[in-house]
Motif scaffolding. Structure first.
Motif, PDB file in Angstrom:
ATOM      1  N   UNK A 249       0.813  -1.221   0.000  1.00  0.00           N
ATOM      2  CA  UNK A 249       0.000   0.000   0.000  1.00  0.00           C
ATOM      3  C   UNK A 249       0.846   1.270   0.000  1.00  0.00           C
ATOM      4  N   UNK A 250       0.454   2.218  -0.853  1.00  0.00           N
ATOM      5  CA  UNK A 250       1.050   3.556  -0.830  1.00  0.00           C
ATOM      6  C   UNK A 250       0.497   4.361   0.338  1.00  0.00           C
ATOM      7  N   UNK A 251      -0.784   4.177   0.599  1.00  0.00           N
ATOM      8  CA  UNK A 251      -1.438   4.793   1.760  1.00  0.00           C
ATOM      9  C   UNK A 251      -2.354   3.753   2.387  1.00  0.00           C
ATOM     10  N   UNK A 252      -2.612   3.928   3.685  1.00  0.00           N
ATOM     11  CA  UNK A 252      -3.424   2.966   4.434  1.00  0.00           C
ATOM     12  C   UNK A 252      -4.453   3.715   5.261  1.00  0.00           C
ATOM     13  N   UNK A 253      -5.692   3.238   5.215  1.00  0.00           N
ATOM     14  CA  UNK A 253      -6.722   3.704   6.145  1.00  0.00           C
ATOM     15  C   UNK A 253      -6.989   2.589   7.141  1.00  0.00           C
ATOM     16  N   UNK A 254      -6.915   2.897   8.429  1.00  0.00           N
ATOM     17  CA  UNK A 254      -7.226   1.926   9.479  1.00  0.00           C
ATOM     18  C   UNK A 254      -8.674   2.138   9.893  1.00  0.00           C
ATOM     19  N   UNK A 255      -9.483   1.086   9.760  1.00  0.00           N
ATOM     20  CA  UNK A 255     -10.910   1.169  10.058  1.00  0.00           C
ATOM     21  C   UNK A 255     -11.223   0.290  11.264  1.00  0.00           C
ATOM     22  N   UNK A 256     -12.034   0.807  12.159  1.00  0.00           N
ATOM     23  CA  UNK A 256     -12.502   0.031  13.305  1.00  0.00           C
ATOM     24  C   UNK A 256     -13.895   0.505  13.671  1.00  0.00           C
ATOM     25  N   UNK A 257     -14.791  -0.436  13.908  1.00  0.00           N
ATOM     26  CA  UNK A 257     -16.175  -0.122  14.261  1.00  0.00           C
ATOM     27  C   UNK A 257     -16.819   0.823  13.242  1.00  0.00           C
TER      28      UNK A 257
END
Length: 410
Positions: A249-257
């Motif tokens: 990944x060049x960029x990452x989004x961390x998702x929770x709930x």
């Protein structure tokens, strides 16, 4: 019983990877004769338009807000990772972007096209590999790929040629005439991904694509993803594998709930939780609790005991510089020595994505691996690779879907 012999597994080698890369290049650039290439990869000045963008995206199932106001911006021509545990909302978000689920709130656009009002335009530009094998188990590998290629508008000779090349590239040539129901889990994942690159998508959704694959096959898939992106296609990748996000990944989004709790490059995310990460091994397991207290005070940080009874890990807040982290770590070592605690091994490095996730969510990424996945069925309750392929078939060239698989692949 599914069987994946040593010979079949051995095909996922560097030679097969090179073949796969060439196949991907030909697929994306549309060099085959008699094929319908569609819109093609995204290039030129218009590439400044994000491949996908959401604002306050919401999806509710009963009383459960599976997606709760997600904001994303996926740059065109990149690999964008969406990282989170099962149930975080990753798959639900992907299915809304792919027009397989209707949002209950907010907005989502793919290359400037609204996923609700301009769903047909979105489907013409995307391809999706879901979490579960969605090819027809009663057909052979060749029949599945030829059928999908015909639905996408390829002429019969080109469809057969494309299917043969992809099966060979993914190490499935020896199983091409075998029914998919006799494939192993890893083989099914590979044919699913092969189906996703039969056409020329501008945006490719890969929803946990390497689940069930052995390390060699995972590496091959990573190389294919890189080749797809090198030709101009954008990839949105959901994963629970932290090393996979770090690799691709060049960029990452961390998702929770159902919410984005952090977003940035892998380096930015690692820096956000501290200047460094301390790992140490003690000589005496009986001193671990005392060492934990000394480290916590010296570093002013939380110290985590590892599964190894003599190991501890701690983040170093530092002052945002490598030098500051080094000075703090040296001070901590001195405090341990003064306390009479013997350290056999000590290292200072950049925090891992696993430590980033732990810091952001108070649990490791795999903590909910046994929980119910956030995979939500589409309107028909079916899996989505074949559905997405059929949706993108050009209306003027696709064969009638009432034709039998035998007729389509003949």
């Amino acid at each position: 019983m599914p069987a994946d012999t040593d010979a079949e597994t051995a095909t996922a080698t560097a030679t097969a990877t090179a073949t796969a890369t060439e196949t991907v290049t030909e697929t994306v650039t549309g060099r085959d004769e008699g094929t319908v290439t569609g819109a093609g990869p995204y290039h030129g000045a218009a590439a400044e338009t994000p491949a996908a963008e959401t604002h306050g995206l919401v999806k509710v199932f009963g009383v459960d807000r599976a997606v709760d106001g997600i904001d994303l911006r996926v740059p065109a021509g990149s690999v964008y990772g969406v990282l989170g545990p099962n149930g975080a909302g990753k798959t639900t978000t992907v299915r809304m972007l792919a027009t397989l689920l209707r949002p209950d709130g907010g907005q989502a656009r793919v290359f400037g096209h609204d996923v609700v009002r301009e769903a047909a335009a979105v489907r013409a530009r995307v391809s999706l590999t879901g979490q579960y094998a969605s090819v027809d188990e009663d057909l052979t590998g060749t029949e599945n790929l030829v059928l999908l290629a015909r639905l996408l508008g390829h002429a019969k000779p080109a469809a057969r040629e494309r299917a043969a090349r992809l099966l060979d590239a993914f190490g499935l040539a020896d199983a091409a005439r075998r029914q998919v129901k006799h494939y192993s889990g890893g083989m099914r994942r590979r044919i699913d991904i092969a189906a996703s690159i039969l056409g020329t998508p501008e945006l490719l959704f890969l929803d946990e694509p390497t689940t069930g694959l052995d390390p060699r096959s995972r590496s091959q898939v990573w190389d294919i993803v890189r080749a797809v992106v090198a030709q101009g296609t954008t990839v949105l990748l959901t994963t629970q594998y932290l090393d996979e996000a770090d690799q691709l990944a060049d960029r990452i989004a961390v998702i929770d709930h159902g919410r984005v709790i952090a977003e940035g490059t892998p380096g930015q995310l690692k820096s956000s939780v501290g200047a460094g990460s301390v790992h140490l091994r003690l000589r005496d397991a009986g001193q671990r609790e005392a060492a934990r207290r000394v480290l916590a005070k010296a570093l002013a940080a939380q110290v985590q005991p590892d599964s190894d009874p003599v190991a501890l890990t701690a983040r170093v807040p530092g002052d945002g510089t490598r030098g500051g982290a080094t000075a703090q770590a040296a001070q901590a070592l001195a405090e341990l020595a003064r306390a009479g605690i013997t350290v056999d091994h000590f290292s200072l490095g950049q925090p891992s994505l696993d430590e980033v996730f732990l810091a952001l969510t108070d649990r490791p990424a795999h903590a909910t691996a046994g929980a119910t996945a956030d995979a939500t069925p589409n309107a028909t309750g079916t899996d989505t690779t074949a559905s997405a392929a059929a949706a993108t078939a050009p209306a003027t060239t696709a064969p009638a879907t009432t034709a039998s698989a035998e007729e389509a692949t003949r």
